[in-house]
Enzyme design. Structure first.
Site, PDB file in Angstrom:
ATOM      1  CE  LYS A 196      -4.420  -1.625   1.641  1.00  0.00           C
ATOM      2  NZ  LYS A 196      -5.430  -1.629   2.662  1.00  0.00           N
ATOM      3  CE  LYS A 244      -5.966  -8.705  -1.579  1.00  0.00           C
ATOM      4  NZ  LYS A 244      -5.705  -8.101  -0.284  1.00  0.00           N
ATOM      5  CE  LYS A 280     -13.443  -4.254   0.947  1.00  0.00           C
ATOM      6  NZ  LYS A 280     -13.033  -3.917   2.316  1.00  0.00           N
TER       7      LYS A 280
END
Ligand code: TYM
Length: 355
Positions: free
Chosen positions: A115, A217, A220
């Site tokens: 991130k 993966k 969202k």
């Protein structure tokens, strides 16, 4: 040996739409655990501030995740459903854990590295300390079991490390106050205040992958909406996304081993198994040797059959925000009472004078 009372805790961030990965990897297991355990399920709104601080729709997103919990079958009367920010003890315990955990532990977290990207110096301090808040979410209830998808495994190992270091650092105070509970660590029986929480990473879909790239993966935050099936997608969108899902040109294999090195095929078979509540072997027994042109429509039909009722129920619940807020308020009060009990003891153990 007195031991910790079994208690399930898990959380979901209100950031973006819930997708099939969240449902199969987490929510469905949340629902199943209600039959055997006391459960606390939390919409972790404060976690949403770590990557993006300013949101236009955090309140709506919080209600939407709550609606997804309820529509999936979570019972907010028998169990507890609330949003994190209502119970300030999460943040309070996270501060103590910030002083227990080491910076090196946080720097090793793969989710932080992903991130934060290349410019780590510019990531928020909250993003670095995120796992400390996650540990506090769980341990403020001294929860023993945490159902999650595979991507949260490392954070749960860190939660155990934090619990263990707290128990060690304060072992004398914990014993003096009589606040220890016996637990087995390996072969040894030790006395600790916080349990070493067990992750529950279960079922054939603990890591649902992107429909556009079987090595990534389902997430969202993927910029392509075609990469995921959202819980709110209608039947047409679900069918279109499965039809467009990336695959290889081979038919499905007749043995499970034939899925190795075929990440997209493996993913779709895993999704089918999870939705049909059968094993991947069963799926291969039914579809082995068939082309994707046969398998994909069957998968789309199954996905629509399983997900449409949830989407419809979500819409119905979301039409009444006051009802949702009432559930969160009631859950927050019940969770707050439990968290307060833990924090009173933590104050005494640590030596914070608040009586
Ligand atoms: P979050 O909000 O990213 O995801 C919620 C749950 O969905 C699972 N999940 C998946 N499972 C299978 N395949 C996927 N592609 C997939 N994507 C997500 C996640 O593993 C998770 O179980 N840090 C957590 C939230 C959290 C939490 C907690 C969880 C905060 N405090 C305490 C448990 C206990 C997170 O960001 O999950």
């Amino acid at each position: 040996m007195s031991s910790f009372k079994p208690l399930v805790f898990s959380g979901v961030q209100p950031t973006g739409n819930l997708h099939l990965g969240n449902y199969l990897g987490a929510l469905r297991n949340f629902v199943a655990l209600q039959a055997s355990h006391d459960c606390i399920y939390c919409v972790v709104d404060m976690h949403s501030l770590t990557a993006t601080l300013v949101h236009d729709d955090l309140v709506d997103q919080t209600r939407s995740i709550t609606a997804a919990f309820l529509a999936s079958g979570i019972d907010p009367k028998k169990h507890i459903v609330f949003n994190q920010s209502r119970v300030p003890q999460h943040a309070e315990l996270a501060w103590i854990f910030n002083c227990v955990a080491r910076i090196g532990w946080m720097n090793r977290m793969t989710q932080f590295k992903d991130k934060a990207g290349k410019d780590r110096e510019n990531a928020s301090l909250g993003l670095l300390a995120y796992p400390s808040l996650m540990a506090a979410d769980i341990l403020v209830y001294r929860a023993t079991h945490v159902p999650v998808g595979d991507d949260q495994k490392q954070h749960l190992e860190l939660t155990r490390d934090i619990a263990q270091k707290f128990n060690n650092d304060f072992s004398a105070r914990i014993a003096e106050l009589g606040y220890g509970t016996e637990m087995k660590v390996g072969e040894e029986v030790v006395n600790g205040f916080f349990p070493l929480t067990e992750p529950l990473i279960e079922g054939p879909a603990t890591r649902v992958m992107s429909l556009r790239d079987g090595t990534k993966k389902m997430s969202k935050s993927d910029p392509s909406d075609l990469a995921r099936i959202n819980l709110t997608d209608d039947a047409d969108a679900i069918a279109r996304k499965i039809k467009k899902a990336k695959t290889d040109p081979e038919p499905l294999p007749s043995e499970l081993q034939g899925l190795e090195n075929r990440p997209e095929a493996q993913n779709l078979v895993g999704i089918y198994a999870a939705l049909a509540e059968c094993s991947r072997e069963d799926v291969i027994a039914e579809f082995g040797g068939q082309q994707f042109s046969v398998f994909k429509p069957a998968l789309a039909e199954l996905a629509v059959e399983k997900l449409s009722p949830i989407a419809a129920e979500m819409r119905r619940i979301q039409a009444d925000p006051a009802y949702i807020d009432g559930i969160l308020r009631d859950g927050g009060e019940r969770a707050g009472a439990l968290a307060e009990e833990t924090m009173k003891k933590v104050h005494e153990i640590v030596g914070l004078l608040t009586n």
